[in-house]
Scaffold this active site. Structure first.
Site, PDB file in Angstrom:
ATOM      1  N   GLU A   1       0.833  -1.220   0.000  1.00 19.17           N
ATOM      2  CA  GLU A   1       0.000   0.000   0.000  1.00 19.17           C
ATOM      3  C   GLU A   1       0.861   1.260   0.000  1.00 19.17           C
ATOM      4  OE1 GLU A   1      -2.946  -0.174   3.086  1.00 19.17           O
ATOM      5  OE2 GLU A   1      -3.980  -1.840   2.103  1.00 19.17           O
TER       6      GLU A   1
ATOM      7  N   GLU B   1      -3.850  -8.764  -0.135  1.00 17.14           N
ATOM      8  CA  GLU B   1      -4.294  -8.636   1.263  1.00 17.14           C
ATOM      9  C   GLU B   1      -5.810  -8.573   1.236  1.00 17.14           C
ATOM     10  OE1 GLU B   1      -2.040  -5.838   3.620  1.00 17.14           O
ATOM     11  OE2 GLU B   1      -3.841  -5.390   4.798  1.00 17.14           O
TER      12      GLU B   1
HETATM   13  C1  GAL Z   1      -3.957  -2.687   5.587  1.00 20.58           C
HETATM   14  C2  GAL Z   1      -2.444  -2.686   5.738  1.00 20.58           C
HETATM   15  C3  GAL Z   1      -2.015  -3.621   6.837  1.00 20.58           C
HETATM   16  C4  GAL Z   1      -2.823  -3.374   8.080  1.00 20.58           C
HETATM   17  C5  GAL Z   1      -4.291  -3.506   7.770  1.00 20.58           C
HETATM   18  C6  GAL Z   1      -5.143  -3.287   9.008  1.00 20.58           C
HETATM   19  O1  GAL Z   1      -4.399  -1.655   4.799  1.00 20.58           O
HETATM   20  O2  GAL Z   1      -1.825  -3.072   4.548  1.00 20.58           O
HETATM   21  O3  GAL Z   1      -0.648  -3.446   7.122  1.00 20.58           O
HETATM   22  O4  GAL Z   1      -2.534  -2.101   8.520  1.00 20.58           O
HETATM   23  O5  GAL Z   1      -4.623  -2.540   6.801  1.00 20.58           O
HETATM   24  O6  GAL Z   1      -6.502  -3.362   8.677  1.00 20.58           O
END
Ligand code: GAL
Length: 779
Positions: free
Chosen positions: A429, A508
């Site tokens: 991100e 993710e």
């Molecule tokens: C995502 C991020 C992760 C974590 C997650 C929590 O956007 O890539 O590292 O922070 O959110 O919801």
């Protein structure tokens, strides 16, 4: 289970053991290459004393300890700690480590290096007062040559300063200290360069495979004819290939020897059968063996296809992945390997086959374990490039320009022989603008470097809101070998439909059913990586010190989503009953038949997870009917009037009973039940047993609703390493012998302290019959 192969585990533990057993004898340098653990007998102070780098500095009042060591986890949770929500409110600051050692006079003329697999963070390393180097990033391995600065036959002092004082520096818990292994490496004047063997398998079939070995040899001696032998052995230790190649090397010449060998009927590395091979390299000059080392590797092929996703050895496999952070819960950042071994077993049991190292490289041994147990790995480099992220004001963005290249190089060169690694992600991100020339260039320079160092892995980036960032429209996505996107699963599915030549993957993903349905119904999406597999420390708001992101909690206990995921991703028949905690479907989901509010609890709402065709529910032996598993992957629901006793779910496929789950009403707890993950340990830092503790009534039924303080005591040849209960808002220390139960459960992590004998773990609690378990110590 197939992955639990005798060989794989024996080999892994032998590797760990042999590494450990040559611990303190630095004088034993007879071999042409000596790799010794440098973990024992460091001095440590959590301070920044003047002159601590100097050889003559007195450290006699510093604490004596062995590394891996994370000093942050030993500290107290405090809302005012500057690590704040990212670091789980644990302390940070400056710490020093020092270690004295001698090398024999006879070793003069040998080449000596020190290798740290990770130093958290902003390290400065000194030998005899000489500054070897500074390295900001805490997750990369660092190797310094010591040769010129050593005194042979006399005492030398290694000093390491680690500066974690600028906080917050991370969005999650980093730990602090020499938290991974340290090795001393001694070589002759003609040697294989560090990380200098690269084994690839450019052609693979069931019948035969081509194994290519590239060996970087450095000759610092006189010009000579140098011979490199590559001996390939299978998992049984049988030699399957031998090949040698020679060339004249001038003094101070570095040359890459290139060998291509053919293996007949190779045993392919796969998830169910993670067969490993070892390439033994030998370097010979004038009939003298100048160097030798072993490089484990696997024979396998993989590729991504835009329409059908990921393929291993020609077989189409959906990636069922989880993201993990690097901490091990109660042990912090210095994680004994047996903790990962247990976590991997748990993940494997519910169907997980892939891991993303969020958002940084992990310990070498973690990757060895992925190779051995059969997981795919997405190896990730950074969480930020130049733009910063919330809650990490002092993060990697301050170092990216100066260090991205050296750090990326270190990551790729250390990790490129692991068969488990199938892709490299250059960021998570990233908030840099990817809609301008600089954004394109910054991606391309990393992508190209990785391809130069390792032409076998595709490169991706875990994109953040790509449609808003315009990367699906501006040509950026086309730069990526595989388009990786975080969350917004429908958008990725649409992008894949709109761009049928893109290879795509969720890097993710959420745990929701909506996200799962996108995975299930879009075979062009190679896979998903859930955020996360296991709860990790940090990224939580006080009073919580970890967040509820995992499939499992920090201590390894299950949650409703553990079983829901298993019902979606595992083929092992299963059924699991949950109920809404309060009357009329109010409250969270719990897996007990012992309501806290007996007086008001009347109508029970059940949610049942299964991968079978249908489930029949029995309440106190009476059938409530049978329901089919819904097409939309939602749970099977029942409502009933609660009576104490039993609730049972019988799952059937094709009319055959395949799984059963029963919950019973518990009376008050009267006993403690202990179940250790291992009842035999070796005397090794990496080998621990996780003793799971449950409070049960006289019939052995878990009493879920009590938080009881337990006291742990280890007698005999063992020690208590840490305790936990997985509760996210607990501020109890991990490094003590007391813990409250959470939902009737807790864990104690224990280790052997001698080479033989045994030890007992004793657990007591007020009003409870004490329990004890014996752990034997083996070889
Ligand atoms: C995502 C991020 C992760 C974590 C997650 C929590 O956007 O890539 O590292 O922070 O959110 O919801």
């Amino acid at each position: 289970m197939k992955y639990f192969k005798g060989f794989a585990f024996t080999a892994l533990w032998l590797m760990v053991l042999s590494f450990w057993s040559c611990e303190t004898k630095v004088e034993d340098l007879a071999d042409s290459r000596v790799v010794q653990s440098f973990n024992k007998d460091w001095r440590f102070v959590q301070d920044d004393p003047e002159g601590a780098e100097g050889a003559r500095f007195s450290d006699s009042d510093w604490r004596m300890l062995d590394v891996p060591h994370d000093w942050s986890i030993e500290g107290e949770f405090n809302r005012d700690n500057p690590t704040a929500r990212g670091g789980g409110y644990l302390p940070a600051g400056i710490g020093w480590y020092r270690k004295s050692f001698t090398l024999p006079k006879s070793a003069e003329g040998r080449k000596v290096w020190i290798n740290f697999d990770g130093l958290m963070a902003n390290s400065d390393v000194y030998i005899n007062g000489h500054h070897l180097g500074h390295r900001p990033y805490g997750y990369v391995d660092i190797t310094y040559e010591l040769t010129e600065h050593l005194q042979f036959g006399k005492e030398n002092v290694m000093a390491v300063r680690l500066d974690n004082s600028k906080q917050p520096a991370s969005r999650w818990y980093t730990g602090a200290g020499i938290y991974r292994n340290v090795k001393l490496i001694v070589k002759e004047d003609t040697y294989v360069d560090n990380n200098g063997v690269f084994v690839t398998t450019p052609q693979v079939s069931e019948e035969s495979a081509v194994v290519n070995v590239k060996t970087d040899v450095v000759n610092t001696g006189v010009a000579s004819e140098v011979m490199v032998k590559s001996l390939v052995k299978n998992a049984d230790g049988q030699l399957v290939l031998a090949d040698s190649v020679s060339r004249q090397l001038e003094q101070n010449e570095k040359y890459t020897f290139d060998q291509s060998l053919q293996v007949e009927s190779p045993r392919l590395w796969s998830l169910d059968s993670p067969e490993m091979y070892v390439n033994e390299t030998e370097v010979w000059v004038n009939g003298e063996k100048k160097d030798h080392l072993s490089t484990p590797f696997g024979i396998r092929s993989f590729h991504f296809d835009a329409a059908t996703g990921f393929h291993l050895n020609g077989e189409n496999i959906r990636l069922k992945g989880v993201c993990l952070h690097h901490d091990g819960g109660a042990v912090g950042a210095a994680v004994p390997l047996a903790i990962w071994e247990e976590r991997f077993k748990q993940l494997k049991e519910i169907g997980i086959n892939a891991i993303r190292t969020a958002h940084n490289p992990f310990a070498t041994e973690f990757l060895d374990l992925c190779d051995q147990m059969g997981f795919f790995v997405m190896n990730e480099t950074f969480d930020t490039w130049r733009a910063s992220k919330n809650n990490a004001d002092h993060g990697y963005q301050h170092h990216f320009d100066d260090w991205w290249e050296e750090d990326t190089r270190a990551i790729v060169l250390r990790d490129r022989n692991h068969p488990s690694i199938f892709i490299i992600s250059v960021g998570n991100e990233i908030r840099d603008n990817l809609n301008n020339e600089q954004g394109f260039e910054t991606y391309k320079m990393q992508h190209n470097l990785i391809h130069r160092l390792d032409g076998t892995r595709p490169v991706t980036l875990a994109l953040f809101r790509p449609n808003q960032a315009h990367v699906y429209q501006n040509g950026f996505a086309e730069l990526m070998d595989v388009v990786g996107q975080n969350y917004r699963e429908n958008e990725l599915a649409q992008a894949s439909i709109d761009n049928p030549d893109w290879k795509v993957m969720g890097t993710e993903n959420g745990h929701t059913r909506q996200a799962f349905l996108v995975w299930r119904d879009n075979p062009s999406i190679a896979g998903h990586f859930l955020w996360t597999g296991i709860d990790y420390l940090g990224e939580a708001d006080w009073p919580e010190v970890s967040h509820d992101y995992g499939l499992f909690d920090r201590a390894g206990f299950t949650k409703p989503r553990t079983w829901e995921r298993m019902s979606w991703w595992s083929e092992t028949p299963m059924v699991r009953i949950y109920r809404r905690e309060h009357h009329l479907g109010q409250g969270g989901l719990v897996d007990d038949w012992t309501p806290t509010d007996f007086d008001t609890y009347d109508e029970a709402h059940l949610e049942i997870y299964t991968n079978a065709d249908e489930v029949e529910v029995f309440h106190n032996g009476e059938s409530l009917g049978t329901k089919k598993r819904p097409e939309d992957a939602s749970p099977i629901r029942f409502r009933l009037t609660f009576q104490p006793g039993s609730i049972e779910a019988v799952a059937r496929t094709n009319g055959e009973e395949v799984a059963v789950h029963e919950l019973k009403t518990a009376k008050g707890p009267s006993q403690i039940v202990l179940s250790p993950t291992k009842t035999s340990l070796v005397n090794n830092w990496d080998d621990v047993s996780i003793v799971r503790v449950k409070l049960v009534d006289e019939e052995g039924i878990l009493s879920p609703n009590l938080a009881k303080k337990l006291t742990f005591e280890v007698t005999g040849n063992g020690e208590l390493v840490a305790v936990d209960n997985g509760a996210r808002d607990s501020h109890e220390s991990f490094v003590t012998n007391e813990r409250r139960t959470a939902r009737g459960q807790a864990i104690a992590i224990v280790r052997a302290t001698a080479d033989e004998g045994s030890f007992q773990v004793n657990v007591t609690g007020e009003g409870l019959t004490p329990a004890s378990v014996e752990i034997t110590i083996g070889q």
